[in-house]
Design an enzyme around this catalytic site. Structure first.
Site, mmCIF file in Angstrom:
data_model
loop_
_atom_site.group_PDB
_atom_site.id
_atom_site.type_symbol
_atom_site.label_atom_id
_atom_site.label_comp_id
_atom_site.label_asym_id
_atom_site.label_seq_id
_atom_site.Cartn_x
_atom_site.Cartn_y
_atom_site.Cartn_z
ATOM 1 N N GLY A 115 0.833 -1.185 0.000
ATOM 2 C CA GLY A 115 0.000 0.000 0.000
ATOM 3 C C GLY A 115 0.867 1.233 0.000
ATOM 4 N N HIS A 146 -1.189 6.644 8.190
ATOM 5 C CA HIS A 146 -0.233 7.598 7.617
ATOM 6 C C HIS A 146 -0.880 8.971 7.362
ATOM 7 C CE1 HIS A 146 3.612 5.695 6.919
ATOM 8 N NE2 HIS A 146 3.111 4.688 6.221
ATOM 9 N N ARG A 172 4.994 -6.944 -6.249
ATOM 10 C CA ARG A 172 5.203 -6.408 -4.899
ATOM 11 C C ARG A 172 6.533 -6.885 -4.326
ATOM 12 N NH1 ARG A 172 1.251 -7.370 0.332
ATOM 13 N NH2 ARG A 172 2.439 -6.032 1.748
ATOM 14 N N TYR A 214 10.297 0.304 10.483
ATOM 15 C CA TYR A 214 8.921 -0.072 10.842
ATOM 16 C C TYR A 214 8.887 -0.732 12.223
ATOM 17 C CZ TYR A 214 7.595 0.303 5.853
ATOM 18 O OH TYR A 214 7.361 0.732 4.571
ATOM 19 N N ASP A 222 16.037 4.063 -1.179
ATOM 20 C CA ASP A 222 15.307 2.874 -1.607
ATOM 21 C C ASP A 222 16.182 1.622 -1.592
ATOM 22 O OD1 ASP A 222 12.857 4.181 -1.973
ATOM 23 O OD2 ASP A 222 13.521 4.941 -3.907
#
Ligand code: BES
Ligand code: ZN
Length: 589
Positions: A260, A290, A543, A374, A366
């Protein structure tokens, strides 16, 4: 003069973008956007202005006053940050216009052929700008420290719908096609600029929420995410008012590189969340959270990324706790801990990249993306929460959002605020070690729940050689099954791989969170009956969370190393730049 962000050429003293007006045409044949952008600045510019770009074709730069004076510009040599565009003779100007076009291999954009969509009839284009890819769509100060409002007009072929993470002002038919208009009234950082164009239908699923998707998946998507109102209600109770007017969802074609993406007013989602049982909606909860932690209070640079993601995971699990119960939230936390330990092992526990506050000079953010910001960020916040008590922590959160909304915040700024507002947290928690230390501190919060105990019981049985466990696992939910699979080794006997498949129906599962861990074990164990399934999945899903472990498992097993390279060679053009680069790195090791 100092650059506050190592990943952008932005120098605040020289002028900062406040508003952009875009006028762009989508050319599906050439796979480019072309047109212009008009920039307004916060103050009269000094002599020269530098902007971030990457693979852009700059046509002209001009003042926007009545003279429309052409301005001199040049592009610097390419680095891993792209090419700095320097415009000279801009002293005193408050606005300027740049004509440009994107490249067919713009890093942010994915141009999909019809065969890559659910409907198989129309092409599709989508964007993913976080972390530093917005510069490959338009020249900008591509730092989360810069916020601007914008207007946009997109000309697209007739029959196509354009959507943006902004308010839609509707469309108009012109000779060239359809012109779609948008307005974003809140100042956003460039990484939250987002658009998609394709055969997109929509349906209302909540008070503030419509779901957008290709018509072929719309119904299933609407069912899967029907719980959106209750998520919003819980989130508002925790954070305060939702200010973005709409919380719409866009389900992407399967090659979307993330689960997402929290694009404001329009969250982008992978279709792999549509498992048919609502078991993966935590991703929607995460992106919703978020809206406060990230989109209102934004990390100042990508070195402070944990402020965005750590807080958001914390909020996600608090909201889940209200919806699914404490036991379930704790189970999610334990799965998170697994992912964290793996990420730390990947970097090495003494690597500075395992810190919350990182030093990313010379690194592409990245390239170092991992679960550390996280899950370590989450655990740090839980440690503080447990030290001061829930009520105080809840009050702190609301004050935090209110104090820093529409601002970009550094880790140091956050710690100063913490010290002032919750001094006792500083006494009880070793803040410095959590934030600036490598690996994990000594006293990490632990989680308990019957749901976890049930799984660990069966894990013990399995490890003792018992396979007669059907009855024990019958009532497990998806999150328990995920925990079970991650507790088992990667390499198993063929018999065990097949037992797991029979137990949970994994080879044909619609749920990639279960199917992929199983395929990884199959790959690592040279279990040939699964190779076709692996090929299928890698050719369809883009993904990164699924591609990376699966390619890694294939690549690290001498039996399947070549298979990894073969499949990648065949399908890599279907992946977003972010996924492609990540896989290339795995296959080079
Ligand atoms: N903002 C992230 C995605 C992201 C991060 C894109 C960094 C590019 C660079 C998003 O909110 C996210 O974290 N998505 C997760 C899901 C979540 C439940 C952890 C994902 O896509 O896996
Ligand atoms: Zn996130």
């Amino acid at each position: 003069m100092t650059r506050p962000d190592p990943h952008s050429c932005w120098i605040p003293q020289n002028g900062t973008i406040k508003h952009i007006h875009f006028h762009l045409t989508a050319d599906f044949k050439r796979q480019i956007f072309s047109g212009y952008a008009i920039y307004d600045f916060d103050k009269p510019l000094s002599d020269t202005l530098s902007l971030d770009t990457r693979k852009l074709n700059i046509e002209s730069v001009a003042s926007t006053d009545s003279h429309e004076k052409k301005l001199e510009w040049k592009l610097a040599d390419e680095t891993f940050l792209g090419q700095t565009l320097t415009i000279s003779g801009v002293k005193g100007l408050r606005a300027l216009a740049i004509h440009f076009s994107t490249s067919p291999d713009s890093d942010a954009l994915q141009w999909l052929g019809p065969e890559q969509t659910a409907g198989k009839k129309h092409p599709f284009v989508l964007s993913q700008c976080q972390a530093i890819l917005a510069r490959s769509i338009f020249p900008c100060q591509d730092s989360p420290g810069v916020r601007f409002t914008y207007d946009a007009e997109f000309a697209v072929p007739t029959g196509f719908k354009a959507v943006m993470a902004a308010k839609s002002l509707g469309s108009e038919e012109t000779k060239q096609g359809t012109l779609w208009r948008f307005h974003m009234k809140h100042a956003i950082p460039s990484y939250l600029f987002a658009l998609a164009i394709g055969n997109i239908a929509a349906e209302q699923i909540g008070k503030k929420s419509w779901i957008y998707a290709e018509p072929e998946v719309l119904k299933d998507a609407a069912w899967e995410f029907a719980g959106v109102d209750s998520m919003l209600e819980r989130a508002e109770a925790m954070f305060g008012e939702y200010i973005w007017d709409r919380f719409d969802l866009l389900v992407m074609p399967p090659s979307f590189p993330f689960g997402g993406m929290e694009n404001p007013t329009l969250t982008f989602l992978t279709p792999t969340l549509i498992a048919g049982d609502r078991s993966l909606v935590n991703v929607v909860v995460h992106e919703l959270a978020h809206s406060w932690t990230g989109n209102l209070v934004t990390n100042a640079t990508w070195e402070d990324f944990w402020l965005n993601e750590g807080w958001t995971v914390w909020a996600e699990r608090r909201i889940l706790e209200r919806i699914e119960g404490e036991e379930s939230a704790h189970l999610h936390a334990v799965n998170g801990r697994h992912a964290l330990d793996e990420a730390i092992a990947d970097f090495g526990k003494d690597s500075p990249l395992t810190r919350l506050k990182t030093d990313l000079k010379g690194h592409d953010p990245d390239d170092v993306y991992s679960q550390i910001p996280y899950e370590k960020g989450y655990l740090f916040l839980v440690a503080i929460e447990r030290a001061v008590g829930r009520e105080k922590f809840g009050g702190f959160l609301k004050k935090y959002i209110d104090r820093y909304k529409f601002q970009s915040l550094t880790t140091d700024g956050f710690l100063r605020f913490l010290k002032k507002e919750l001094p006792e947290a500083y006494d009880k928690v070793d803040v410095e070690t959590w934030v600036y230390g490598n690996g994990m501190p000594a006293d990490v919060p632990a989680f308990q729940s019957k749901l976890i105990d049930d799984v660990m019981d069966v894990v013990r049985k399995w490890k003792a050689g018992q396979r007669d466990i059907q009855r024990a696992v019958k009532s497990w939910d998806v999150t328990q099954k995920r925990l079970f699979l991650s507790e088992l080794p990667l390499k198993l006997s063929h018999e065990d791989i097949s037992t797991l498949d029979k137990l949970f129906n994994l080879a044909d599962s619609r749920n990639s969170e279960l199917k992929v861990p199983w395929l990884c074990k199959a790959a690592a164990s040279s279990y040939e009956p699964a190779y076709e399934k692996i090929r299928e999945l890698l050719g369809e899903v883009g993904r990164g969370k699924f591609l990376k472990p699966l390619y890694k498992a294939l690549h690290e097993n001498p039996d399947t190393k070549k298979l990894a390279a073969d499949i990648f060679g065949e399908v890599k053009d279907r992946y977003h730049h972010l996924s492609r680069v990540a896989i290339e790195r795995i296959l080079e090791e």
